[in-house]
Scaffold this motif. Structure first.
Motif, PDB file in Angstrom:
ATOM      1  N   LYS A 143      34.904  41.568  50.020  1.00  0.00           N
ATOM      2  CA  LYS A 143      34.850  42.854  49.532  1.00  0.00           C
ATOM      3  C   LYS A 143      35.929  43.105  48.097  1.00  0.00           C
ATOM      4  O   LYS A 143      35.395  43.359  47.273  1.00  0.00           O
ATOM      5  CB  LYS A 143      35.550  43.928  50.459  1.00  0.00           C
ATOM      6  N   THR A 144      37.043  42.398  48.230  1.00  0.00           N
ATOM      7  CA  THR A 144      37.959  42.282  47.042  1.00  0.00           C
ATOM      8  C   THR A 144      37.341  41.324  45.871  1.00  0.00           C
ATOM      9  O   THR A 144      37.567  41.831  44.601  1.00  0.00           O
ATOM     10  CB  THR A 144      39.243  41.775  47.482  1.00  0.00           C
ATOM     11  N   ILE A 145      36.871  40.280  46.252  1.00  0.00           N
ATOM     12  CA  ILE A 145      36.162  39.528  45.280  1.00  0.00           C
ATOM     13  C   ILE A 145      35.068  40.001  44.518  1.00  0.00           C
ATOM     14  O   ILE A 145      34.910  40.104  43.333  1.00  0.00           O
ATOM     15  CB  ILE A 145      35.744  38.108  46.025  1.00  0.00           C
TER      16      ILE A 145
ATOM     17  N   PHE B 268      43.983  49.227  43.423  1.00  0.00           N
ATOM     18  CA  PHE B 268      44.214  47.753  43.937  1.00  0.00           C
ATOM     19  C   PHE B 268      44.718  47.881  45.406  1.00  0.00           C
ATOM     20  O   PHE B 268      45.669  48.637  45.744  1.00  0.00           O
ATOM     21  CB  PHE B 268      44.951  46.895  43.152  1.00  0.00           C
ATOM     22  N   GLN B 269      44.284  46.758  46.075  1.00  0.00           N
ATOM     23  CA  GLN B 269      44.585  46.403  47.413  1.00  0.00           C
ATOM     24  C   GLN B 269      46.361  46.308  47.369  1.00  0.00           C
ATOM     25  O   GLN B 269      47.179  46.901  48.046  1.00  0.00           O
ATOM     26  CB  GLN B 269      43.978  45.471  48.200  1.00  0.00           C
ATOM     27  N   GLU B 270      46.737  45.478  46.667  1.00  0.00           N
ATOM     28  CA  GLU B 270      48.086  45.429  46.200  1.00  0.00           C
ATOM     29  C   GLU B 270      48.287  45.737  44.834  1.00  0.00           C
ATOM     30  O   GLU B 270      48.253  44.961  43.988  1.00  0.00           O
ATOM     31  CB  GLU B 270      48.520  43.846  46.542  1.00  0.00           C
TER      32      GLU B 270
ATOM     33  N   MET C 174      38.000  51.763  45.042  1.00  0.00           N
ATOM     34  CA  MET C 174      39.453  51.818  45.859  1.00  0.00           C
ATOM     35  C   MET C 174      39.484  50.864  46.910  1.00  0.00           C
ATOM     36  O   MET C 174      38.233  50.832  47.890  1.00  0.00           O
ATOM     37  CB  MET C 174      39.543  53.328  46.394  1.00  0.00           C
ATOM     38  N   ASP C 175      40.374  49.719  46.897  1.00  0.00           N
ATOM     39  CA  ASP C 175      40.290  48.555  47.773  1.00  0.00           C
ATOM     40  C   ASP C 175      41.288  49.323  48.784  1.00  0.00           C
ATOM     41  O   ASP C 175      42.651  49.225  48.533  1.00  0.00           O
ATOM     42  CB  ASP C 175      40.830  47.535  46.847  1.00  0.00           C
ATOM     43  N   GLU C 176      40.947  49.406  49.942  1.00  0.00           N
ATOM     44  CA  GLU C 176      41.643  49.811  51.161  1.00  0.00           C
ATOM     45  C   GLU C 176      42.714  51.110  50.798  1.00  0.00           C
ATOM     46  O   GLU C 176      43.933  50.900  50.965  1.00  0.00           O
ATOM     47  CB  GLU C 176      42.391  48.662  51.715  1.00  0.00           C
TER      48      GLU C 176
HETATM   49 MG   LIG Z   1      40.295  42.973  50.531  1.00  0.00          MG
END
Ligand SMILES: [Mg+2]
Ligand SMILES: Nc1ncnc2c1ncn2[C@@H]1O[C@H](COP(=O)(O)OP(=O)(O)OP(=O)(O)O)[C@@H](O)[C@H]1O
Length: 255
Positions: A47-49, A90-92, A165-167
């Motif tokens: 997903k993030t990639i 971002f997720q982080e 939106m990542d998580e």
């Molecule tokens: Mg991810």
């Protein structure tokens, strides 16, 4: 041309890292302007990639990625400002301000807007994410859930047409979830294109126009959220949230 072709047209996209780890394997996906797309899949499913490639932050190893009918590379270097159109939670999330308020105003203050407009956008974003009381805190002093909401506030203040939106629901308590859901519903009503990567499928049921399931770098299914959840293939790493979990016998993971 605009309006006749998808916003993003992803064709046979792959990502193989040096050393041979395949993160994406022949992904085909069209994303339409104004849709609210949820992408789910287990940890490491890609997903993030995929999000990083869509945002032009990472190169694919193969395949094609068109933005409004043209290769993304052209949008990144051309006259239209792709970077200002796209906001990413971002997720982080990396934080850039000394205070919460400074962090939220950083993006709009780089957009050649008047001071008053920057102030208004910052106030509104802080209010929508429930962070007004934390405005003078250092971002690192926020709780995990507050940090998620700060990442969202920064993107809201940018007023982008496309938001990934990542998580966005990770680490949030129930009031935090409600706040983020309200923001998502409002952005949807404004006609923004929303791409939401999450494990929380009841949010896809509530707000998603479409749900896509990624599994080990491949798209396993896609369609209306309730229909995709009705036919979830076993072992795809996603659980139907409508199944109750009153006891261990209700846990679909345990065969
Ligand atoms: Mg991810
Ligand atoms: N720099 C890298 N080198 C090698 N493999 C990588 C690299 N970055 C990511 N990967 C791998 O790519 C795969 C997909 O990672 P990704 O971060 O997209 O997963 P994800 O679906 O977002 O998972 P999560 O739900 O945990 O956020 C993982 O197996 C990960 O180990």
């Amino acid at each position: 041309m605009e309006g006749t072709c998808p916003l993003f047209d992803i064709r046979n996209l792959s990502k193989v890292f040096p050393g041979g780890n395949t993160a994406l394997d022949g992904v085909n996906l069209e994303i339409t302007e104004g849709e609210c797309l949820f992408i789910a899949g287990s940890n490491g499913s890609g997903k993030t990639i995929l999000m990083r490639i869509l945002a032009g932050l990472l190169d694919a190893s193969g395949g094609e990625l068109l933005f409004r009918g043209k290769p993304l590379a052209q949008a990144l270097t051309g006259a239209g400002n792709f970077r200002q159109e796209l906001g990413i939670v971002f997720q982080e999330a990396p934080f850039v301000g000394e205070t919460v308020e400074e962090d939220v105003s950083f993006g709009p203050s780089n957009l050649a807007l008047g001071k008053e407009e920057v102030r208004e956008r910052t106030e509104e974003a802080l209010a929508r994410t429930g962070l007004l009381e934390k405005r003078s805190f250092a971002p690192r002093r926020l709780s995990g859930g507050e940090k998620r909401r700060l990442a969202l506030a920064g993107v809201l203040a940018m007023n982008c047409r496309i938001i990934i939106m990542d998580e966005p629901f990770a680490n949030l308590d129930w009031p935090g979830v409600v706040q983020v859901l309200r923001c998502v519903a409002a952005l949807k009503a404004e006609g923004k294109t929303l791409i939401i990567l999450t494990h929380e499928l009841e949010k896809a049921l509530a707000l998603g126009d479409r749900l896509v399931i990624l599994d080990r770098g491949k798209i396993r299914d896609g369609g209306k959220p309730e229909e995709v959840l009705d036919r979830l293939p076993p072992g795809c790493g996603v659980r139907d949230p409508r199944r109750s979990c009153r006891g261990v016998e209700d846990c679909s993971w345990l065969d």
